[in-house]
Every structure is written in structure tokens, then in C-alpha cells.
Design a protein around this motif. Structure first.
Motif, PDB file in Angstrom:
ATOM      1  N   TRP A 170       0.830  -1.204   0.000  1.00 24.16           N
ATOM      2  CA  TRP A 170       0.000   0.000   0.000  1.00 24.16           C
ATOM      3  C   TRP A 170       0.866   1.256   0.000  1.00 24.16           C
ATOM      4  O   TRP A 170       0.541   2.250  -0.664  1.00 24.16           O
ATOM      5  CB  TRP A 170      -0.933   0.000   1.200  1.00 24.16           C
ATOM      6  N   LEU A 171       1.957   1.242   0.753  1.00 26.93           N
ATOM      7  CA  LEU A 171       2.864   2.390   0.764  1.00 26.93           C
ATOM      8  C   LEU A 171       3.408   2.678  -0.622  1.00 26.93           C
ATOM      9  O   LEU A 171       3.401   3.822  -1.082  1.00 26.93           O
ATOM     10  CB  LEU A 171       4.016   2.150   1.740  1.00 26.93           C
ATOM     11  N   VAL A 172       3.900   1.649  -1.294  1.00 30.67           N
ATOM     12  CA  VAL A 172       4.453   1.819  -2.640  1.00 30.67           C
ATOM     13  C   VAL A 172       3.389   2.378  -3.583  1.00 30.67           C
ATOM     14  O   VAL A 172       3.636   3.314  -4.349  1.00 30.67           O
ATOM     15  CB  VAL A 172       5.025   0.491  -3.165  1.00 30.67           C
ATOM     16  N   ALA A 198       3.463  18.841  -5.009  1.00 28.46           N
ATOM     17  CA  ALA A 198       2.283  19.703  -4.872  1.00 28.46           C
ATOM     18  C   ALA A 198       0.995  18.907  -4.840  1.00 28.46           C
ATOM     19  O   ALA A 198      -0.049  19.381  -5.232  1.00 28.46           O
ATOM     20  CB  ALA A 198       2.246  20.719  -6.006  1.00 28.46           C
ATOM     21  N   GLY A 199       1.046  17.661  -4.416  1.00 31.91           N
ATOM     22  CA  GLY A 199      -0.174  16.879  -4.249  1.00 31.91           C
ATOM     23  C   GLY A 199      -0.390  15.890  -5.369  1.00 31.91           C
ATOM     24  O   GLY A 199       0.294  15.888  -6.385  1.00 31.91           O
ATOM     25  N   ALA A 200      -1.379  15.001  -5.182  1.00 33.71           N
ATOM     26  CA  ALA A 200      -1.687  13.987  -6.180  1.00 33.71           C
ATOM     27  C   ALA A 200      -2.270  14.634  -7.420  1.00 33.71           C
ATOM     28  O   ALA A 200      -2.849  15.710  -7.376  1.00 33.71           O
ATOM     29  CB  ALA A 200      -2.676  12.970  -5.598  1.00 33.71           C
ATOM     30  N   SER A 201      -2.107  13.963  -8.541  1.00 33.65           N
ATOM     31  CA  SER A 201      -2.601  14.505  -9.798  1.00 33.65           C
ATOM     32  C   SER A 201      -4.116  14.435  -9.861  1.00 33.65           C
ATOM     33  O   SER A 201      -4.766  13.743  -9.091  1.00 33.65           O
ATOM     34  CB  SER A 201      -2.003  13.718 -10.967  1.00 33.65           C
ATOM     35  N   ALA A 202      -4.679  15.145 -10.818  1.00 30.37           N
ATOM     36  CA  ALA A 202      -6.123  15.166 -10.984  1.00 30.37           C
ATOM     37  C   ALA A 202      -6.647  13.773 -11.256  1.00 30.37           C
ATOM     38  O   ALA A 202      -5.979  12.937 -11.839  1.00 30.37           O
ATOM     39  CB  ALA A 202      -6.498  16.094 -12.133  1.00 30.37           C
ATOM     40  N   THR A 218      -1.792  11.780   0.989  1.00 28.12           N
ATOM     41  CA  THR A 218      -2.530  12.268  -0.174  1.00 28.12           C
ATOM     42  C   THR A 218      -2.635  11.178  -1.229  1.00 28.12           C
ATOM     43  O   THR A 218      -3.695  10.970  -1.821  1.00 28.12           O
ATOM     44  CB  THR A 218      -1.854  13.515  -0.775  1.00 28.12           C
ATOM     45  N   GLY A 219      -1.534  10.473  -1.473  1.00 29.41           N
ATOM     46  CA  GLY A 219      -1.573   9.364  -2.422  1.00 29.41           C
ATOM     47  C   GLY A 219      -2.470   8.244  -1.955  1.00 29.41           C
ATOM     48  O   GLY A 219      -3.168   7.616  -2.757  1.00 29.41           O
ATOM     49  N   ARG A 227       1.097   6.892  -6.580  1.00 25.96           N
ATOM     50  CA  ARG A 227      -0.082   7.688  -6.891  1.00 25.96           C
ATOM     51  C   ARG A 227       0.084   9.141  -6.455  1.00 25.96           C
ATOM     52  O   ARG A 227      -0.423  10.064  -7.082  1.00 25.96           O
ATOM     53  CB  ARG A 227      -1.304   7.081  -6.185  1.00 25.96           C
ATOM     54  N   GLY A 228       0.844   9.360  -5.371  1.00 26.11           N
ATOM     55  CA  GLY A 228       1.047  10.699  -4.859  1.00 26.11           C
ATOM     56  C   GLY A 228       2.179  11.459  -5.513  1.00 26.11           C
ATOM     57  O   GLY A 228       2.454  12.587  -5.138  1.00 26.11           O
TER      58      GLY A 228
END
Length: 264
Positions: free
Chosen positions: A156-158, A204-208, A234-235, A163-164
Motif C-alpha cells: 500500500w505504501l508503494v 504539490a499533491g496527487a494529480s487530478a 494524499t496518495g 499515486r502521490g
């Protein structure tokens, strides 16, 4: 009255990590720390996580409930607890309290694996914790009280890091357990190059398409801005959103297995 050992100042801890250095102690009761810079550094390339068939089955079957930052204190306590046949823990009381403060400030994170008993009550059976800053996550320790519990947390971390928008997963020292999951050893000089490259690109955060990047940190020159290191939670949230959009909200583990299978 017993003397309370002062915590390591959060600013000092974060600057050390940005320089490729981390603290350890000789024992659980040791009030002193020393700073470590390994000659060989273990990292887990995010696109080379080894998802075995048995681990993929465990993820798909939803044996574990997985959470992020739900039980940080319990995870670090479990990592520091004595283990049968293991060496003395390097996680002292001073180190535990220092990372709890980092967590309070949003710079340290945990992933937890839970199992339900016959009544449906969830029990913490595995997990990991570490320090996040920018596009980097430095894993500190993990524990497991059930087969595959820590492996599921790491999977899950990976997936959450990918994703983040994170780039570098530092494992510090190699172990057979980590190597079986894809961790490799590299010279410290090469690690520092990867670290510098990851820090040059602000997070700057996860993508749209997943969790919103609103409120995610854009780091200052020192990477110590408020909210630094949010790539993991966030991811993680973005993965859950993606699972809902894919119609797998009742089986996010299946979505994680699919996402890791595509590029592993």
C-alpha cells in the motif's frame, strides 16, 4: 523524579534526512542517539516492487483492512517492542517521542494493517512508519503479528507513493525481507544523488483524477514548510478515490494489486 530526555528538534531531524543521515540508539532505554550515514543504502525502486502471486492473492482477498495515519503511536510502539530472537531495539523512548512530534507536525506517517476477529472488531497486526518530505519517504521500521501483514502495508505504501507523485523510497538498511520485495543496495553517494534529484522537484499533491491537491504543501527552499511530506497520505486517499471510480470501492486491495501488477 526521572529525567525526561528531550526530543530531537523536528527541524534538526528533517535537515538530517535531507542530508541523507538518520538517528539511532543502542537500546530502548538509551537516552543518547548517534547519527548514521551508511556506506550502502537500501532503496526500493517504486517501479520494481516485487508483488508475488501469494501477496497479490492476499491483497485481492481483502484479508487485511489497511489504513494510513490511523494509529501512528501504536505502530511505533509495536516497532520498538521486544521481539523474540531479535536484537535489542534501536528505537529508544527519545526517538519514539521525537517521531511522534514529527507526526503531529505532519512529517511522519504510518500505514497500518488490521485483522477483524469473530465479532468484527479490528486489531492492529502489522504496519510501518517513516518520514516524508517532498517526493521522498524514508521508512524507519515495520512490524508484523500476522503472516503478510507488513508486506501488505508496504505494498500500500508503494502504491500510495506512486499515486502521490513520490520518487524515492529509502529503506536505510537491506534485509532479506526487504530484498524479497524488491529492495536493492546502492552506494551512499548514489543515494545522495537520487535524494537531491527528488528534492529539486517540489511536491504539490496527487494529480487530478484522485484526491485533490488543494491544501497540499508546496515546499520552501528548505523543505520544512507546513504540511511537508504529504505525498503518502494524499496518495493513499487518491488510491481509495480511484478504487471507487473503478467500481472497486468494496475491494480496494484488488485495485492495489492491479496497480502494482501493471508495472512491477
Amino acid at each position: 523524579m526521572a529525567r525526561e530526555d528531550p526530543i530531537i528538534p523536528p527541524e534538526l531531524l528533517l535537515r538530517a534526512y535531507r542530508a541523507g543521515i538518520f538517528p539511532m540508539s543502542d537500546s530502548r532505554d538509551d537516552p543518547d542517539i548517534y547519527w548514521v550515514e551508511p556506506r550502502l543504502r537500501a532503496i526500493l525502486p517504486l517501479d520494481h516492487f516485487h508483488l508475488s502471486k501469494s501477496l497479490a492473492r492476499t491483497l485481492r482477498r481483502e484479508r487485511f483492512t489497511v489504513t494510513c495515519n490511523t494509529a501512528f503511536d501504536a505502530v511505533i510502539d509495536a516497532c520498538a517492542a521486544p521481539r523474540e530472537g531479535a536484537e535489542e531495539s534501536w528505537i529508544s523512548r527519545r526517538i519514539r517521542e521525537s517521531y511522534r512530534e514529527l507526526h503531529r507536525l505532519g512529517h511522519a506517517h504510518s500505514i497500518e494493517s488490521w485483522l477483524a476477529d469473530e465479532s468484527g472488531t479490528l486489531h492492529l497486526v502489522g504496519g510501518l512508519y517513516g518520514v516524508g518530505f517532498g517526493r521522498v519517504f524514508c521508512g524507519e521500521s515495520m512490524f508484523s503479528r500476522a503472516t503478510d501483514a507488513s508486506k501488505v502495508a508496504l505494498a500500500w505504501l508503494v502504491a500510495a507513493m506512486r499515486r502521490g507523485g513520490a520518487e524515492l523510497l529509502d529503506c536505510q538498511f537491506s534485509t532479506p525481507h526487504l530484498a524479497s520485495l524488491g529492495a536493492v543496495e546502492i552506494p551512499q553517494s548514489q543515494y545522495l544523488g537520487l535524494l537531491e534529484a527528488a528534492l529539486r522537484r517540489p511536491y504539490a499533491g496527487a494529480s487530478a483524477g484522485g484526491a485533490s491537491s488543494a491544501g497540499a504543501a508546496v515546499f520552501d527552499a528548505d523543505g520544512l514548510g507546513e504540511g511537508a511530506g504529504f505525498a503518502v497520505p494524499t496518495g493513499f486517499a487518491a488510491l481509495l478515490d480511484d478504487a471507487v471510480e473503478a467500481g472497486l470501492s468494496s475491494s480496494p486491495g484488488n485495485f492495489i494489486a492491479q496497480s502494482l501488477t501493471h508495472t512491477s
